[in-house]
Design an enzyme around this catalytic site. Structure first.
Site, PDB file in Angstrom:
ATOM      1  N   GLY A   1       0.361  -2.830   4.629  1.00 43.26           N
ATOM      2  CA  GLY A   1       0.607  -1.534   4.975  1.00 43.26           C
ATOM      3  C   GLY A   1       1.257  -1.346   5.918  1.00 43.26           C
TER       4      GLY A   1
ATOM      5  CG  ASP B   1      -6.972  -2.373   1.313  1.00 42.10           C
ATOM      6  OD1 ASP B   1      -7.467  -1.566   0.460  1.00 42.10           O
ATOM      7  OD2 ASP B   1      -5.897  -2.025   2.159  1.00 42.10           O
TER       8      ASP B   1
ATOM      9  N   GLY C   1      -3.439   2.293   9.065  1.00 44.14           N
ATOM     10  CA  GLY C   1      -3.112   2.392  10.564  1.00 44.14           C
ATOM     11  C   GLY C   1      -4.237   1.998  11.506  1.00 44.14           C
TER      12      GLY C   1
ATOM     13  CG  ASP D   1      -5.116   2.954  -0.683  1.00 42.70           C
ATOM     14  OD1 ASP D   1      -4.166   2.729   0.476  1.00 42.70           O
ATOM     15  OD2 ASP D   1      -5.964   2.179  -0.848  1.00 42.70           O
TER      16      ASP D   1
ATOM     17  CB  SER E   1      -0.958  -0.028   1.362  1.00 39.57           C
ATOM     18  OG  SER E   1      -1.825   1.418   1.142  1.00 39.57           O
TER      19      SER E   1
ATOM     20  N   GLY F   1     -10.688   4.550   4.256  1.00 42.38           N
ATOM     21  CA  GLY F   1     -10.169   5.883   4.362  1.00 42.38           C
ATOM     22  C   GLY F   1      -8.984   6.436   5.157  1.00 42.38           C
TER      23      GLY F   1
HETATM   24  C1  DX5 Z   1      -7.288   1.974   3.615  1.00 38.80           C
HETATM   25  C2  DX5 Z   1      -6.538   1.659   2.444  1.00 38.80           C
HETATM   26  C3  DX5 Z   1      -5.640   0.640   2.965  1.00 38.80           C
HETATM   27  C4  DX5 Z   1      -4.527   1.304   3.657  1.00 38.80           C
HETATM   28  C5  DX5 Z   1      -3.817   0.051   4.511  1.00 38.80           C
HETATM   29  O1  DX5 Z   1      -8.661   2.704   3.461  1.00 38.80           O
HETATM   30  O2  DX5 Z   1      -7.304   1.129   1.423  1.00 38.80           O
HETATM   31  O3  DX5 Z   1      -4.913   0.203   1.650  1.00 38.80           O
HETATM   32  O4  DX5 Z   1      -3.630   2.036   3.356  1.00 38.80           O
HETATM   33  O5  DX5 Z   1      -3.192   0.513   5.632  1.00 38.80           O
HETATM   34  P1  DX5 Z   1      -2.879  -0.410   6.862  1.00 38.80           P
HETATM   35  O6  DX5 Z   1      -2.122  -1.512   6.363  1.00 38.80           O
HETATM   36  O7  DX5 Z   1      -2.106   0.331   7.670  1.00 38.80           O
HETATM   37  O8  DX5 Z   1      -4.330  -0.622   7.434  1.00 38.80           O
HETATM   38 ZN    ZN Z   2      -6.561   0.252  -0.303  1.00 38.89          ZN
END
Ligand code: DX5
Ligand code: ZN
Length: 242
Positions: free
Chosen positions: A213, A191, A160, A44, A17, A157
């Site tokens: 991520g 995700d 973390g 994203d 990500s 959205g």
């Molecule tokens: C959240 C995104 C994810 C996010 C993942 O809305 O779609 O792709 O960036 O980040 P982590 O792994 O930290 O949840």
């Molecule tokens: Zn995403």
């Protein structure tokens, strides 16, 4: 694909990500991802309406195509996650910016089937993302139009966040539903908080595409190649015991 199979026998696809990368030294992070053998770059996109945040954009995708090893390597595909209202307005733009995987949210469009077909018509792989509360029977009449289902394991959205526990059950329900309807070929992407701790349960439930991520690929206590290797080892171990 460089390692590990889901309980369904599917090879595990690990994406990064990019919203969680250090954008101040993006080129260095891209080189690390490339060196670590990442399978795709997850981009994203947010519009401040479908989700109350703004994300990455098409200019960054084009920049990645130019600066990163992506351009020269050419094989690390970009996976564009459209968290925007009426995503059909931007599907062509995402493809033009280099996306080979394009995901729209079921909740963001009135014309999901038409939008999925639009993605396939431009030669990209079509993904449908479901917010945590969205029932899985919304897939019943569009399974022929999708290549993967994204089970949001957090509310979309922001990076973390913490995993919503019920989503582990939802992954299994989607997997069973797809297999029962003869669509074992369709992947499940997860995700949100796809961490070293949660990956085994997610993969055992049927996930085969992981978006890494802040709690895995970009974990603050690991180098990027070490983090990727840790995921590969985790998944390989699962494959051996199941
Ligand atoms: C959240 C995104 C994810 C996010 C993942 O809305 O779609 O792709 O960036 O980040 P982590 O792994 O930290 O949840
Ligand atoms: Zn995403």
């Amino acid at each position: 694909m460089t390692g590990g199979f889901a309980s369904s026998g599917k090879p595990i696809h690990l994406g990064a990500s990019i919203a969680c990368a250090n954008l101040a030294r993006l080129e260095a992070d891209l080189e690390q991802l490339c060196a670590g053998g990442i399978d795709s770059l997850h981009i994203d996109m947010m519009d401040g309406r479908f989700v109350s945040n703004f994300g990455l954009d098409f200019t960054l995708m084009e920049t990645i195509g130019r600066i990163g090893p992506v351009g020269s390597m050419g094989e690390i595909p970009m996976d564009c996650h459209l968290m925007i209202e009426e995503p059909e307005r931007y599907i062509d733009r995402a493809a033009a910016a280099g996306a080979e995987y394009i995901t729209i949210h079921f909740e963001a469009t009135r014309h999901a089937q038409k939008a999925l077909r639009q993605i396939r018509d431009i030669g990209a792989r079509a993904g449908i993302a479901l917010n945590p509360a969205t029932p899985i029977d919304c897939l019943d009449y569009i399974v022929d139009d999708i290549d993967f289902v994204t089970v949001m394991t957090v509310n979309p959205g922001a990076a973390g966040q913490r995993l919503i526990p019920a989503m582990l059950r939802k992954i299994g329900d989607v997997r069973r539903m797809l297999d029962a309807s003869g669509h074992g070929e369709i992947d499940i992407q997860v995700d949100g908080n796809v961490s070293f701790t949660h990956i085994p349960a997610m993969v055992e439930a049927g996930a085969s595409m992981l978006v890494g991520g802040t709690s895995s690929v970009f974990h603050k206590d690991y180098s990027i190649p070490d983090a990727i290797q840790t995921v590969r080892q985790l998944v390989t171990r699962i494959g051996q015991v199941s």
